[in-house]
Design an enzyme around this catalytic site. Structure first.
Site, PDB file in Angstrom:
ATOM      1  N   LYS A 191     -10.920 -17.956 -21.846  1.00  0.00           N
ATOM      2  CA  LYS A 191     -11.378 -19.216 -20.848  1.00  0.00           C
ATOM      3  C   LYS A 191     -11.502 -18.806 -19.634  1.00  0.00           C
ATOM      4  O   LYS A 191     -12.486 -18.926 -18.814  1.00  0.00           O
ATOM      5  CB  LYS A 191     -10.622 -20.388 -21.078  1.00  0.00           C
ATOM      6  CG  LYS A 191     -10.403 -21.098 -22.292  1.00  0.00           C
ATOM      7  CD  LYS A 191      -9.657 -22.123 -22.566  1.00  0.00           C
ATOM      8  CE  LYS A 191      -9.342 -22.542 -24.082  1.00  0.00           C
ATOM      9  NZ  LYS A 191      -7.972 -23.196 -24.253  1.00  0.00           N
ATOM     10  N   GLN A 194      -2.467 -25.856 -22.824  1.00  0.00           N
ATOM     11  CA  GLN A 194      -2.676 -25.117 -24.023  1.00  0.00           C
ATOM     12  C   GLN A 194      -1.635 -25.516 -25.037  1.00  0.00           C
ATOM     13  O   GLN A 194      -0.411 -25.521 -24.857  1.00  0.00           O
ATOM     14  CB  GLN A 194      -2.497 -23.705 -23.727  1.00  0.00           C
ATOM     15  CG  GLN A 194      -2.871 -22.639 -24.699  1.00  0.00           C
ATOM     16  CD  GLN A 194      -4.593 -22.736 -24.874  1.00  0.00           C
ATOM     17  OE1 GLN A 194      -5.216 -22.616 -24.047  1.00  0.00           O
ATOM     18  NE2 GLN A 194      -4.732 -22.544 -26.250  1.00  0.00           N
ATOM     19  N   ASP A 230     -10.099 -31.441 -21.821  1.00  0.00           N
ATOM     20  CA  ASP A 230     -10.247 -31.095 -23.421  1.00  0.00           C
ATOM     21  C   ASP A 230     -10.468 -32.587 -23.939  1.00  0.00           C
ATOM     22  O   ASP A 230     -10.596 -32.791 -25.163  1.00  0.00           O
ATOM     23  CB  ASP A 230      -8.626 -30.834 -23.651  1.00  0.00           C
ATOM     24  CG  ASP A 230      -8.725 -29.209 -23.804  1.00  0.00           C
ATOM     25  OD1 ASP A 230      -9.650 -28.750 -24.052  1.00  0.00           O
ATOM     26  OD2 ASP A 230      -7.582 -28.775 -23.950  1.00  0.00           O
TER      27      ASP A 230
END
Ligand code: NDP
Length: 277
Positions: free
Chosen positions: A48, A92, A115
């Protein structure tokens, strides 16, 4: 057979995104929270970071020790919420067992939820309101659109029901007028169900489980799975076994993976645009 080339589509999307970043006149910033140092998480984060840098984003990793408390981590997320230089936040997953992932994710402000996993974003997805769609679900639809695969009115079977992938993909497709069936481990007669689909989406994490016994002639197959096997990564679909009967298929690697990464940054750009508009 048409190859659904996620690498190619994602590169086209990335070019458009780069131009938008330049037009912003400032550097958009995504903050990634990582607790501990699981090797798989570290490698996803690196991907990312590298990808974001190529697009002109500042991707900052905030790494915390394995034993950080719930309170401390929530405070850190709150600080990022208040920081005007931060435009998107992701945590994460998975987090260590002593932390309540849902609670931490729900500390992210909806207007920085890159997200799309906060309750507010999920509610909007369920309710078909404009909001952040989880990156994999968004990437799958973007890829299908790029290849003019019609979803309206089509029979879609999604195998896998995680919130992150299966459920969010199913909801996104329902919102786009597909007729969606969601299958999982308890599903009876899975092969009969998957064979009937116009579009089959598999997100189960079982390398190469989906052979031609599960596939209908001419079907569009989207393989989301990523599993390390024999020093490479394999999808959930046995590509060589099905390639002669499918109408179209996304490969692994080079299918949904790159679409997910570019979609994450498209989510951040959409957050910036909607917060400014
Ligand atoms: P989870 O483990 O959270 O969920 C897996 C789902 O698959 C569950 O709903 C499970 O059913 C179902 N399942 C597992 N085995 C079977 C089976 N034999 N038959 C039917 N259903 C089954 O995984 P994720 O959803 O997070 O990820 C799925 C895969 O996608 C993984 O390989 C992951 O690495 C990959 N992935 C890829 C991304 C990309 O960008 N390409 C992004 C995110 C994930 P049940 O609920 O009944 O247990």
């Amino acid at each position: 057979m048409i190859l659904l080339d996620g690498t190619k589509v994602s590169l086209e999307r990335a070019e458009a995104l780069k131009e938008k970043v330049v037009a912003l006149g400032f550097v958009p910033k995504l903050v990634i929270f990582q607790v501990g140092n699981r090797a798989d998480s570290t490698s996803y984060i690196k991907r990312k970071k590298d990808y974001g840098a190529k697009l002109g984003f500042d991707v900052e990793l905030k790494n915390f020790p394995e034993d950080i408390s719930q309170e401390e981590l929530e405070k850190e997320v709150d600080n990022a919420n208040k920081d005007d230089s931060v435009h998107g936040i992701i945590v994460q997953l998975p987090l260590p067992d002593h932390l309540d992932s849902n609670k931490i994710i729900n500390h992210i402000s909806e207007n920085k939820d890159a997200d799309g996993l906060t309750s507010a974003s999920i509610y909007k997805l369920v309710n078909n309101e404009k909001g952040t769609v989880p990156a994999t679900a968004r990437g799958i639809l973007t890829m299908l659109n790029a290849y003019d695969v019609e979803v309206t009115g089509k029979k879609v079977v999604v195998v896998g029901r995680s919130l992150l992938v299966g459920k969010s993909t199913a909801l996104n497709l329902i919102n786009n007028d597909a007729t969606v069936t969601v299958a999982h481990r308890k599903t009876e007669n899975l092969q009969a169900i998957t064979k009937q689909a116009d579009i089959l989406i598999v997100a189960i994490g079982q390398p190469q489980m989906i052979t031609k016994d599960y596939i209908g002639e001419g079907q569009v197959v989207v393989d989301v799975g990523i599993s390390p096997l024999d020093e490479t990564i394999k999808g959930d679909v046995h590509f060589d076994n099905v390639k002669d009967i499918v109408g179209a298929i996304s490969p692994v690697p080079g299918g949904v993976g790159p679409m997910t990464v570019v979609s994450l940054f498209e989510n951040v750009m959409d957050l910036i645009e909607s917060n400014n508009g």
